[in-house]
Structures are given as C-alpha cells and as structure tokens.
Write an enzyme that holds these catalytic residues in place. Structure first.
Site, PDB file in Angstrom:
ATOM      1  N   SER A 147     -16.983  -2.586 -13.658  1.00 28.57           N
ATOM      2  CA  SER A 147     -16.796  -3.620 -14.939  1.00 28.57           C
ATOM      3  C   SER A 147     -17.870  -4.241 -13.935  1.00 28.57           C
ATOM      4  O   SER A 147     -18.384  -5.516 -14.794  1.00 28.57           O
ATOM      5  CB  SER A 147     -16.132  -4.461 -14.398  1.00 28.57           C
ATOM      6  OG  SER A 147     -15.202  -5.277 -13.229  1.00 28.57           O
TER       7      SER A 147
ATOM      8  N   HIS B 160     -14.548   2.289  -0.718  1.00 27.51           N
ATOM      9  CA  HIS B 160     -13.677   0.617  -0.323  1.00 27.51           C
ATOM     10  C   HIS B 160     -11.857   1.580   0.443  1.00 27.51           C
ATOM     11  O   HIS B 160     -11.327   0.948   0.433  1.00 27.51           O
ATOM     12  CB  HIS B 160     -13.110  -0.132  -1.522  1.00 27.51           C
ATOM     13  CG  HIS B 160     -14.254  -1.145  -1.909  1.00 27.51           C
ATOM     14  ND1 HIS B 160     -13.979  -1.433  -3.812  1.00 27.51           N
ATOM     15  CD2 HIS B 160     -14.786  -0.791  -1.492  1.00 27.51           C
ATOM     16  CE1 HIS B 160     -14.695  -1.685  -3.713  1.00 27.51           C
ATOM     17  NE2 HIS B 160     -15.758  -2.407  -2.609  1.00 27.51           N
TER      18      HIS B 160
ATOM     19  N   GLN C 219     -15.616   3.234  -5.712  1.00 33.36           N
ATOM     20  CA  GLN C 219     -14.904   2.132  -5.361  1.00 33.36           C
ATOM     21  C   GLN C 219     -13.765   2.267  -5.329  1.00 33.36           C
ATOM     22  O   GLN C 219     -12.630   1.708  -4.557  1.00 33.36           O
ATOM     23  CB  GLN C 219     -15.525   0.948  -6.367  1.00 33.36           C
ATOM     24  CG  GLN C 219     -16.557   0.846  -6.556  1.00 33.36           C
ATOM     25  CD  GLN C 219     -17.102  -0.507  -7.857  1.00 33.36           C
ATOM     26  OE1 GLN C 219     -16.540  -1.295  -7.255  1.00 33.36           O
ATOM     27  NE2 GLN C 219     -17.365   0.123  -8.864  1.00 33.36           N
TER      28      GLN C 219
ATOM     29  N   TYR D 236       1.003  -1.443  -0.370  1.00 30.82           N
ATOM     30  CA  TYR D 236      -0.257  -0.170  -0.006  1.00 30.82           C
ATOM     31  C   TYR D 236       1.128   1.415  -0.328  1.00 30.82           C
ATOM     32  O   TYR D 236       0.922   2.788  -0.560  1.00 30.82           O
ATOM     33  CB  TYR D 236      -0.646   0.104   1.403  1.00 30.82           C
ATOM     34  CG  TYR D 236      -2.361  -0.806   1.144  1.00 30.82           C
ATOM     35  CD1 TYR D 236      -2.314  -2.369   1.225  1.00 30.82           C
ATOM     36  CD2 TYR D 236      -3.274  -0.819   0.127  1.00 30.82           C
ATOM     37  CE1 TYR D 236      -3.121  -2.898   1.314  1.00 30.82           C
ATOM     38  CE2 TYR D 236      -4.606  -1.128  -0.298  1.00 30.82           C
ATOM     39  CZ  TYR D 236      -4.114  -2.881  -0.150  1.00 30.82           C
ATOM     40  OH  TYR D 236      -5.375  -3.986   0.112  1.00 30.82           O
TER      41      TYR D 236
HETATM   42  N1  APR Z   1     -12.425   5.331 -19.418  1.00 29.29           N
HETATM   43  C1  APR Z   1     -13.265   4.692 -18.394  1.00 29.29           C
HETATM   44  N2  APR Z   1     -13.312   3.412 -18.454  1.00 29.29           N
HETATM   45  C2  APR Z   1     -12.140   3.100 -18.634  1.00 29.29           C
HETATM   46  C3  APR Z   1     -11.135   2.868 -18.708  1.00 29.29           C
HETATM   47  C4  APR Z   1     -11.044   4.152 -19.207  1.00 29.29           C
HETATM   48  N3  APR Z   1      -9.722   5.160 -20.097  1.00 29.29           N
HETATM   49  N4  APR Z   1     -10.022   1.901 -18.627  1.00 29.29           N
HETATM   50  C5  APR Z   1     -10.508   1.409 -18.499  1.00 29.29           C
HETATM   51  N5  APR Z   1     -12.287   1.346 -18.076  1.00 29.29           N
HETATM   52  C6  APR Z   1     -12.987   0.167 -17.463  1.00 29.29           C
HETATM   53  C7  APR Z   1     -12.877  -0.896 -18.048  1.00 29.29           C
HETATM   54  O1  APR Z   1     -13.337  -1.486 -19.132  1.00 29.29           O
HETATM   55  C8  APR Z   1     -14.058  -1.759 -16.857  1.00 29.29           C
HETATM   56  O2  APR Z   1     -15.041  -1.804 -17.131  1.00 29.29           O
HETATM   57  O3  APR Z   1     -12.915   0.535 -16.679  1.00 29.29           O
HETATM   58  C9  APR Z   1     -13.554  -0.824 -15.565  1.00 29.29           C
HETATM   59  C10 APR Z   1     -11.973  -1.014 -14.422  1.00 29.29           C
HETATM   60  O4  APR Z   1     -13.044  -2.530 -13.464  1.00 29.29           O
HETATM   61  P1  APR Z   1     -12.038  -2.705 -12.779  1.00 29.29           P
HETATM   62  O5  APR Z   1     -10.664  -3.106 -13.100  1.00 29.29           O
HETATM   63  O6  APR Z   1     -12.904  -4.534 -12.594  1.00 29.29           O
HETATM   64  O7  APR Z   1     -12.435  -2.264 -11.945  1.00 29.29           O
HETATM   65  P2  APR Z   1     -13.377  -1.951 -10.771  1.00 29.29           P
HETATM   66  O8  APR Z   1     -14.550  -2.454 -11.571  1.00 29.29           O
HETATM   67  O9  APR Z   1     -12.936  -0.489 -10.316  1.00 29.29           O
HETATM   68  O10 APR Z   1     -13.576  -3.126  -9.712  1.00 29.29           O
HETATM   69  C11 APR Z   1     -13.904  -2.905  -8.694  1.00 29.29           C
HETATM   70  O11 APR Z   1     -12.932  -4.722  -7.385  1.00 29.29           O
HETATM   71  O12 APR Z   1     -10.423  -5.466  -7.480  1.00 29.29           O
HETATM   72  C12 APR Z   1     -11.786  -4.677  -6.367  1.00 29.29           C
HETATM   73  O13 APR Z   1     -11.813  -3.527  -4.849  1.00 29.29           O
HETATM   74  C13 APR Z   1     -10.955  -3.262  -6.031  1.00 29.29           C
HETATM   75  O14 APR Z   1     -12.500  -1.064  -6.196  1.00 29.29           O
HETATM   76  C14 APR Z   1     -12.284  -2.502  -7.105  1.00 29.29           C
HETATM   77  C15 APR Z   1     -13.303  -3.311  -7.302  1.00 29.29           C
END
Ligand code: APR
Length: 242
Positions: free
Chosen positions: A187, A119, A101, A68
């Site tokens: 996502s 989170h 998140q 972290y």
């Molecule tokens: N602009 C907008 N969206 C984007 C971009 C961008 N430039 N690049 C990627 N994305 C989208 C991807 O298509 C995806 O839908 O951002 C999303 C990222 O998804 P994740 O990586 O799953 O992140 P997130 O949804 O925030 O994860 C949720 O999971 O790992 C845990 O605690 C962690 O808060 C996190 C939670």
C-alpha cells in the site's frame, strides 16, 4: 494483460538487465498470510503497540515472543504462491534483486536467491543487546530462555515500529540502478520503504501489480496492473521471459 499483448516490453530479450522488485504483504496474501491494512488496524487480533515496538518488548517480552511465535508458525505452514515462483523464474534471464517488506521467507522458498529484507525475517532471531548478532531459528518457537553469545535474551530479527531500517540505504542504491522496477502488493503506507520508488530514475519502466493499485505521486513511466499477484505477476514475467 490485453493492453500489452502487442506492445514490446522494454526488456524483452535484454539478457542480464537488472530487474528490481519491491514487494509487500499483498504478494503473500494468497499464501494465506494476512496483509496489514486489510485487518482493521489489528495484526492477527493484536494492537501493534503491544507486540511490534521496542517499548512492547521492554514492557512484556513474553507477549511479543508469543506473537511472533504464532506468526512464525503461520509462515512455516504457508507455501509460496505463483507470484513468488514467477519472480524466482526471472533469475533465469535477468539479474534480479527482490527488496521485500515482508518478514516471511516465501521468496527464498520459491527459489529467489537475492532477497533484501527491509523489515527483517521471522525465521531468524537477534541479540537484544547487539542487533548485528542474528541466528537461525529451527522450528517455530523462540523460547524466552534463549540467549545470544553475549548472554542477552534473543528477540525476533524483525524491525519494529520506531526502529531504524538498517537496509534502507542499500535498498535505495539498488533502486537507483534498476533497468526495470516492479512493485507488488504494497500500500506504500509505511516510510521509508514507500519512498524507494522515488529512487528509480524517471526513464526506467515501472510496473505496479495490486488489485487496488496505490497512488504514486511524481513518478514517471508507471504501468498499473490491477490484478491479484498470482495473476498479474506470472503474466508480466512470462512477457519478460519471451
Ligand atoms: N495480490 C496483490 N496485492 C494484494 C493482494 C493480492 N492478492 N491482496 C491485497 N493486496 C494489496 C493491497 O491492496 C495493499 O495495497 O497488498 C497491499 C497490502 O498493503 P499493507 O497491508 O499496507 O502491507 P504493506 O504495504 O506490506 O505494509 C508495509 O507496514 O505494517 C507495516 O512492517 C509492516 O512491512 C509492513 C509495512
């Protein structure tokens, strides 16, 4: 957004209406902070189980702290992007609640004043004995020798996998009273955050900004904006601010 050019957005001119925005790692991607699911299951090269669970903290607190500290350094070196700034601008005309998140503080640094961190936030530490005791972290390093007022070691103020999400009921109540809902850069892979969209009433307009818009089931009144956050969000905001 071509298909909205002539369409009056539902809130144009409705001053003071409440816009609720749920953001995920995608909104910070263009600030240089990696998303989770684009990095083949590793988080900056670490296995989640080794650095982001209560068991990891019990097993090897120094590794968790190091992980972290590295993340905090990247966050402090990152800058908010056009999407963060555009969302902050909405406050000039609407009541705005951002539910994120993300554990970065880019929304706050862009000027948003009402941010709910589902989170946690990496710029604060918390007592490993009483999670309600949290403290600001100056600089990027939280030392293993730092303790809370109860004398227990300080850990990052983030929600680890397997831990409760204390703010989830507040967040669901906020979603239930939105006049407009915007989802950016998530996502929807992680529950309970992914269930928040279902608390937004059917009749409320919902916008999803993401280059790969996630599939949402049984959700009405959704407009998909297949774009990066720094393109789709400023465009949507400028139409809402007209
Ligand atoms: N602009 C907008 N969206 C984007 C971009 C961008 N430039 N690049 C990627 N994305 C989208 C991807 O298509 C995806 O839908 O951002 C999303 C990222 O998804 P994740 O990586 O799953 O992140 P997130 O949804 O925030 O994860 C949720 O999971 O790992 C845990 O605690 C962690 O808060 C996190 C939670």
């Amino acid at each position: 957004m071509k298909d909205h050019a002539n369409q009056k957005l539902p809130l144009q001119g409705v001053r003071g209406a409440h816009i609720v925005i749920l953001t995920g790692a995608g909104i910070s991607a263009e600030s240089g902070l990696k998303t989770f699911r684009d990095s083949d299951g590793l988080w900056e090269g670490y296995n989640i189980e080794d650095v982001a669970t209560p068991e990891a903290w019990q097993r090897d607190p120094a590794l968790v702290q190091q992980f972290y500290n590295e993340r905090r350094k990247s966050v402090l070196e990152a800058e908010p992007n056009a999407a963060h700034y555009a969302l902050a601008k909405l406050e000039g005309k609407y009541k705005v609640t951002i539910i994120t998140q993300n554990i970065d503080d880019l929304h706050e640094r862009a000027g948003s004043t009402n941010v709910v961190h589902l989170h946690g936030v990496i710029t604060r530490s918390q007592s490993s004995k009483n999670a309600r005791l949290t403290y600001p972290i100056t600089g990027w390093e939280l030392g293993m020798d730092e303790v809370c007022e109860l004398g227990s070691p300080l850990r990052p103020h983030v929600v680890w996998f397997g831990e409760m999400v204390p703010m989830i009921s507040t967040a669901s109540q906020i979603c239930a009273i939105a006049d407009l809902f915007i989802l950016v850069g998530t996502s929807l892979a992680v529950y309970p955050a992914s269930g928040l969209i279902n608390y937004v009433p059917d009749e409320i307009p919902k916008y999803i900004v993401d280059p790969k818009v996630p599939t949402v089931y049984n959700v009405a009144n959704v407009t998909k904006i297949e774009a990066k956050a720094t393109v789709g969000v400023p465009e949507l905001v400028s139409e809402l601010m007209r």
